[in-house]
Every structure is written in C-alpha cells, then in structure tokens.
Design a protein around this motif. Structure first.
Motif, PDB file in Angstrom:
ATOM      1  N   SER A 258       6.405 -10.659   7.340  1.00  0.00           N
ATOM      2  CA  SER A 258       6.266  -9.268   6.930  1.00  0.00           C
ATOM      3  C   SER A 258       5.043  -8.671   7.619  1.00  0.00           C
ATOM      4  N   ASN A 259       5.078  -7.386   7.861  1.00  0.00           N
ATOM      5  CA  ASN A 259       3.923  -6.696   8.415  1.00  0.00           C
ATOM      6  C   ASN A 259       2.990  -6.170   7.320  1.00  0.00           C
ATOM      7  N   GLU A 260       3.376  -6.364   6.084  1.00  0.00           N
ATOM      8  CA  GLU A 260       2.575  -5.979   4.919  1.00  0.00           C
ATOM      9  C   GLU A 260       2.222  -4.495   4.904  1.00  0.00           C
ATOM     10  N   PHE A 261       3.249  -3.680   5.086  1.00  0.00           N
ATOM     11  CA  PHE A 261       3.089  -2.240   4.935  1.00  0.00           C
ATOM     12  C   PHE A 261       3.002  -1.869   3.463  1.00  0.00           C
ATOM     13  N   CYS A 262       3.682  -2.641   2.635  1.00  0.00           N
ATOM     14  CA  CYS A 262       3.843  -2.287   1.245  1.00  0.00           C
ATOM     15  C   CYS A 262       3.323  -3.416   0.361  1.00  0.00           C
ATOM     16  N   SER A 263       2.566  -3.060  -0.656  1.00  0.00           N
ATOM     17  CA  SER A 263       2.003  -4.093  -1.530  1.00  0.00           C
ATOM     18  C   SER A 263       2.929  -4.434  -2.693  1.00  0.00           C
ATOM     19  N   LEU A 264       4.061  -3.761  -2.785  1.00  0.00           N
ATOM     20  CA  LEU A 264       4.983  -4.046  -3.879  1.00  0.00           C
ATOM     21  C   LEU A 264       5.597  -5.435  -3.731  1.00  0.00           C
TER      22      LEU A 264
ATOM     23  N   ILE B 159       2.180  -3.034  15.718  1.00  0.00           N
ATOM     24  CA  ILE B 159       3.391  -3.539  16.368  1.00  0.00           C
ATOM     25  C   ILE B 159       4.113  -4.418  15.356  1.00  0.00           C
ATOM     26  N   LEU B 160       5.394  -4.149  15.144  1.00  0.00           N
ATOM     27  CA  LEU B 160       6.165  -4.951  14.196  1.00  0.00           C
ATOM     28  C   LEU B 160       6.286  -6.385  14.679  1.00  0.00           C
ATOM     29  N   ASN B 161       6.219  -7.310  13.744  1.00  0.00           N
ATOM     30  CA  ASN B 161       6.348  -8.724  14.096  1.00  0.00           C
ATOM     31  C   ASN B 161       7.694  -9.032  14.738  1.00  0.00           C
TER      32      ASN B 161
END
Length: 181
Positions: free
Chosen positions: A173-179, A30-32
């Motif tokens: 952030s939901n931290e989908f991406c590590s960039l 679930i998105l923040n």
C-alpha cells in the motif's frame, strides 16, 4: 514487501521516469504498482494510457467510480488499491462508514438503488466465472445508458486486472489513507 524489487527513479529508463514524474506531480508520490511495473516500460506505458483514457471518459457519475473500484479491490484482497480507492472515495464526498461497509452495499441504507445495481454488476464481473445474468443486466439498463454501462464494465474489468496483479505481486500500500478498511 513486493515479490519483485521496485524500480527506483534513479534506476528507471527515461520513458519510465516521465511516467514517474507525472504520477508524482498528480498524486504526490509514485505508486508502488508503478514502481513494480517499471520493469516493463512498454507494458507500463500501455497501462498508463488505459488509466488516462478512463479518467477522460465522463459517462457515469464520478462518485460511482471509487465505489466500484473499492469493491473490486476488496473482493480481490488487494491492500494497495483498497488504500487508493478509499482515498478517492473520501475525496468525492463518501463518508468513512459507507466506504467501510462497501461489501454490504445490498443491505446498507447509505447506498442508493443506482449504486447497488452497479455494485452488483461489479461483483458479478469479479467472480470467476462471471455471474451477470439477464435480470441483473436489464436492471442495470434501467439506471444507466449504453455508454455508461460500457464505461462501468471497463472500469470494473480494468480494476480486476490491477487488483489481481497487485495481490499476486504483493505490492505494498502507498498509505494514502489511514482507515483500516
């Protein structure tokens, strides 16, 4: 940490739980921003419907959408949406370097002219006051149909709405991406 507490699943009213369930099914979590908006079920339902409507339109190239929304998120300083739209950009085939250099789209060779014009339009729409003159708009019309322009303008304006909301609320952030973009 967001400025208001997230409405966790157990605390949510049934209509919000339905939205949470659909989001968890499609994104794995679930998105923040959805957890923040869980405080206002009717607004959350309307925003969710607008997002669905945008997903259902297919006038502009799918690969353009994450570029537009990532640029708007970057210009608004919104880590929440930067994360999500970076992930979406990678999913449609953009490489990390291109996404990392999104704010330099005018000088980067990885962006084609069609993308540059749309990104210039998005940047102009993001400024206050809006800076979209007739020259820019006529260039936009060289590459895009009226349907595409309306869709692009809607995507950009809705992303500005979302990015400003999340920047002001300090939604994590939901931290989908590590960039580190």
């Amino acid at each position: 940490m967001a400025r208001v507490p997230y409405v966790q699943y157990e605390e949510a009213v049934p209509e919000v739980k339905k939205i949470y369930d659909k989001q968890k099914e499609s994104l794995g979590k679930i998105l923040n921003t959805t957890l923040v908006r869980g405080h206002c079920p009717e607004l959350l339902k309307g925003i969710t419907r607008m997002q669905q409507a945008q997903e259902e339109t297919n006038f502009s190239p799918r690969s353009l959408r994450p570029l537009l929304t990532l640029l708007v998120s970057r210009l608004n300083g919104c880590p929440h949406w930067i994360d999500i739209h970076t992930m979406r950009g990678l999913r449609v085939g953009h490489d990390e370097e291109k996404l990392f250099k999104i704010e330099n789209y005018d000088s980067e060779t990885s962006f084609n002219e069609e993308e540059r014009i749309a990104l210039r339009f998005a940047e102009g729409m993001t400024k206050t006051p809006v800076e979209v003159d007739e020259i820019l708009f006529s260039k936009l019309k060289e590459f895009y149909s009226e349907n595409q322009i309306v869709e692009i303008a809607t995507i950009v304006s809705f992303q500005n709405f979302n990015a400003k909301f999340n920047a002001a609320m300090k939604t994590d952030s939901n931290e989908f991406c590590s960039l580190d973009i």
